[in-house]
Write an enzyme that holds these catalytic residues in place. Structure first.
Site, PDB file in Angstrom:
ATOM      1  CG  ASP B 102      -0.264   0.084   2.619  1.00  0.00           C
ATOM      2  OD1 ASP B 102       0.853  -0.528   2.749  1.00  0.00           O
ATOM      3  OD2 ASP B 102      -0.624   0.968   3.355  1.00  0.00           O
ATOM      4  CD  GLU B 168       4.515   1.101   6.778  1.00  0.00           C
ATOM      5  OE1 GLU B 168       5.236   1.347   7.624  1.00  0.00           O
ATOM      6  OE2 GLU B 168       4.092   1.827   6.039  1.00  0.00           O
ATOM      7  CG  HIS B 232     -17.526  36.533  24.452  1.00  0.00           C
ATOM      8  ND1 HIS B 232     -16.766  37.655  24.984  1.00  0.00           N
ATOM      9  CD2 HIS B 232     -18.026  36.905  23.379  1.00  0.00           C
ATOM     10  CE1 HIS B 232     -16.764  38.729  23.990  1.00  0.00           C
ATOM     11  NE2 HIS B 232     -17.666  38.122  23.069  1.00  0.00           N
TER      12      HIS B 232
END
Lengths: 485, 485
Positions: B102, B168, B232
């Site tokens: 892969d 992998e 806030h």
């Protein structure tokens, strides 16, 4: 001479259901300024407001504000400006009021208990709906005031100028220039004798207040960079000087857990607290439990009311907001970020000159980084700056409002400040040169930007009475020099 | 007795274009394990490999590994395991090799100069394409070795066991259990006498190396929380103890700009550097310019080669990766985050016991937070831990590989470690109980996980010779006890 307001008050009470229905229609329009696909609803809300005012005989204009900056395919929603009566009565004072008809985003799935764009009234008279308290209730309050005077057959006490915008929740884009232009001689706002804004909240749930001060905000970025690109910590850990290490060490020197700002010279810029001022805080209707409830915890810096209120309104504070460029997702990533940008802001108070604060911040941050003997580059910059505002609560605009509060609510209002910024306040003060009063309608539990936003029925109806009473008192309040004319 | 490899080498040279064409076909299959929609291409690549090996007479099995954890709708790509010759020759040693088929994600728009899934060879013999060096080139190297022996008519020197996986680049999901199961008596990998992995890189561009050590990695989270929700900063700055302030101050005590870990006891866990070991670093083909080139800057901790190499391989390092829950986007947001999670990791080396490191980290972090006298809560935890690995480079597996390098490349290889982790290395060592050798094919400039990944033609062709030569030398290398049998 206290005005006789009985028939006006009675008419407001008689029309309460009609006024609530007006609010219901307004809440049903999802005028979310932050969402492009809702822009047509913002415009629709502006025209709803225009139609309501025109139906009452006001002179109304929908003023285009141009394209939206950075979103040039979008037209900004219009500023709805109005004058009532349509023809100026030269014998009366002129009061300019401001509000906004756009709202914060809201989705049922965010956790609302009811549909956010359907006004839902529970058995305690809490009217839930997005925009109910922020700021459609107060804006419609002015419309209700006009209608009630007509229905009661009471002479309207002032020339009322109105400025309602549709982009407040998205930075009031386009508004500053518009206000400055219309405040010039011969223009729409030129004749204003005083300004009143109803877009903030009581400190608690029981006692009304008048607000005479706001903190400013200087927002900074510290950028630290070294490697040419993000690195793998396996390959480069232990061989490269890491920008993130530097940034965290520098940010760690700015403020401590108890909010003590470590930048030399900052505290010296703050106007000393006088004994007289110090005494004011004792009587304000606020308890530590109020704070703990809104915090959702008991993790406060102070354990007493006075220091807490001064910490919020009267003293500067420094908050670390976050870091851009580092790993911020859930999970684990073994990255050494190549460039990180720390964000922090300082809330400023009288007499801190914003430019002087910048100078002290830049110098200190660079010194702290220099101490690290790092090869990484640092750049510290100001992202934006908004100045603090403070008005004289002895001005006739305030003393008139205080009398109106006592008339409607049977109690003297607290004189409060806010820890945050409402930039349009300073814009109006600077453009018109007149006193600006913040006269809130809603209470501290209204959850303005949160889920389950609401406005209590009582605050809406008594608040409508208050706005009308304020116009009567401000029409006849002595304007003596000692009174801040 | 040095094997006579001339006809094998000649055959590799004669078939170079054919081998490059094999790599071209493999690169053309976008076998990206991280992208769900590419899963069919990963499987296609596994079957391409299986067909190549079967075409050469190997016994090949595509072993299912079950459903993908957390993505149960996806089947994991198969482990392709093979044996060559198909029938075991009991007189020969058995070598187990590992690789993966892969690749990392790649898009032309990421900044590639050529189509990532088309092998593009420039006039200097640099073969660009995703997977060229990581790890399709090395995997096909073993295929080329088998084919070249057949074409040259040279007897195959060992029983070759192969294990090629397709996950992998996405954490080798499912592989550990598979390897452990197949290493048991009577199973596929049971007979292995030694293991060889070709999935890392030379330290530079000119000199081959054998790799005998990897650092481990302990990855930690520090969670600090206080308020019930984000706040806030205008309303609460100066009244609330802010979790971000605490976190930055705690993270700032972990490590300094020069990489010095401040957690007491960590350094004491590190095996002392012997004079003999210290001397090794001097001769390794590496310069500070190599480091600066890969860093993309000169922001190194050390200015000399020896300390830099030890900093990478031999010493622990601590990197701060980022903060979850704070503001991390571009722009400005005036939030006080309610809960922030700092991420950092420590690269570990012999003889650091991972659990002992955890203990020291937890104790220190909690102490540092306690010093702040904060009401905010702290929780420090281990996200994952992978142990360091170090093999004896005096083992016959290594001495054989060193002879092969000298035969092919006319130079003694550097003995190197890696700063990062290849977890499968330790898995093979523990499951088989045999020596594991890392025998890289590509060079330091191959850009394995980056844009414009490449494998030099020279490294691919000479590398194929090297893998074959290694099998010959390892077949006859004395297995004396002094040699680490």
């Amino acid at each position: 001479m206290a005005p006789n307001l009985d028939s006006y008050f009675q008419t407001v009470d008689d029309n309460a259901e009609h006024f609530i229905d007006r609010l219901r229609k307004a809440v049903a329009i999802p005028s979310i300024s932050a969402e492009d696909e809702r822009r047509q609803d913002v415009v629709k809300m502006g025209h709803f407001l225009k139609a309501q005012l025109e139906g009452l005989g006001a002179h109304v204009e929908a003023r285009p504000l141009g394209k939206q900056p950075h979103k040039e395919h979008l037209e900004l929603p219009p500023a709805i400006i109005a004058r009532y009566p349509a023809q100026k009565d030269e014998k009366k004072r002129t009061i300019l009021v401001y509000g906004h008809y756009d709202v914060q985003p809201a989705n049922l799935s965010d956790g609302w208990n009811t549909e956010p764009f359907e006004l839902s009234i529970d058995d305690k008279g809490r009217m839930y709906g997005r925009g109910s308290t922020d700021d459609k209730g107060p804006v419609l309050g002015w419309v209700n005031v006009i209608e009630s005077h007509q229905k009661a057959g009471v002479d309207f006490p002032v020339n009322l100028l109105m400025c309602f915008e549709g982009m407040e929740e998205y930075g009031s884009e386009g508004l500053d220039d518009f206000i400055e232009a219309e405040a010039k001689p011969g223009k729409f706002f030129a004749d204003a004798d005083a300004v009143c804004i109803s877009d903030n909240y009581w400190l608690g749930t029981e006692k009304p207040c008048l607000t005479y001060g706001l903190r400013g905000c200087n927002y900074y970025s510290i950028e630290i960079s070294g490697p040419g690109q993000d690195l793998h910590s396996g390959v480069f850990g232990g061989t490269a000087q890491e920008p993130m290490t530097d940034l965290v060490r520098v940010m760690g020197t700015l403020v401590d857990t108890n909010g003590d700002i470590k930048i030399p010279g900052i505290k010296e810029l703050v106007a000393p607290v006088t004994k007289e001022e110090s005494a004011l805080y004792k009587d304000i209707a606020f308890t530590m439990d109020n704070l703990y409830e809104s915090l959702g915890s008991q993790t406060s810096i102070f354990s007493d009311k006075e220091n807490t209120l001064m910490g919020r309104w009267r003293m500067p504070s420094l908050s670390l907001h976050g870091i851009e460029g580092a790993f911020s997702a859930p999970g684990a990533k073994t990255v050494i970020p190549a460039k990180v940008i720390g964000k922090f802001s300082i809330r400023t108070v009288p007499d801190m000159q914003p430019e002087k604060v910048d100078e002290l911040v830049f110098k200190y941050v660079k010194e702290q980084h220099a101490k690290l003997n790092s090869k990484n580059k640092i750049n510290v910059s100001l992202q934006h700056s908004g100045k603090w505002w403070v008005a004289s609560p002895k001005h006739w605009n305030f003393t008139a409002a205080a009398k109106a509060v006592e008339k409607v609510w049977k109690v003297k209002p607290d004189l409060t400040r806010e820890g945050g910024s409402i930039p349009v306040t300073l814009t109006f003060e600077q453009a018109t040169g007149k006193n600006v009063l913040l006269l809130p309608m809603g209470s501290s539990t209204d959850a303005a930007h949160s889920i389950n936003e609401k406005l209590d029925r009582r605050n809406y109806i008594e608040g409508t009475k208050l706005l009308g009473a304020y116009l009567h008192y401000v029409a006849e309040e002595p304007m003596g020099e000692a009174n801040g004319a």
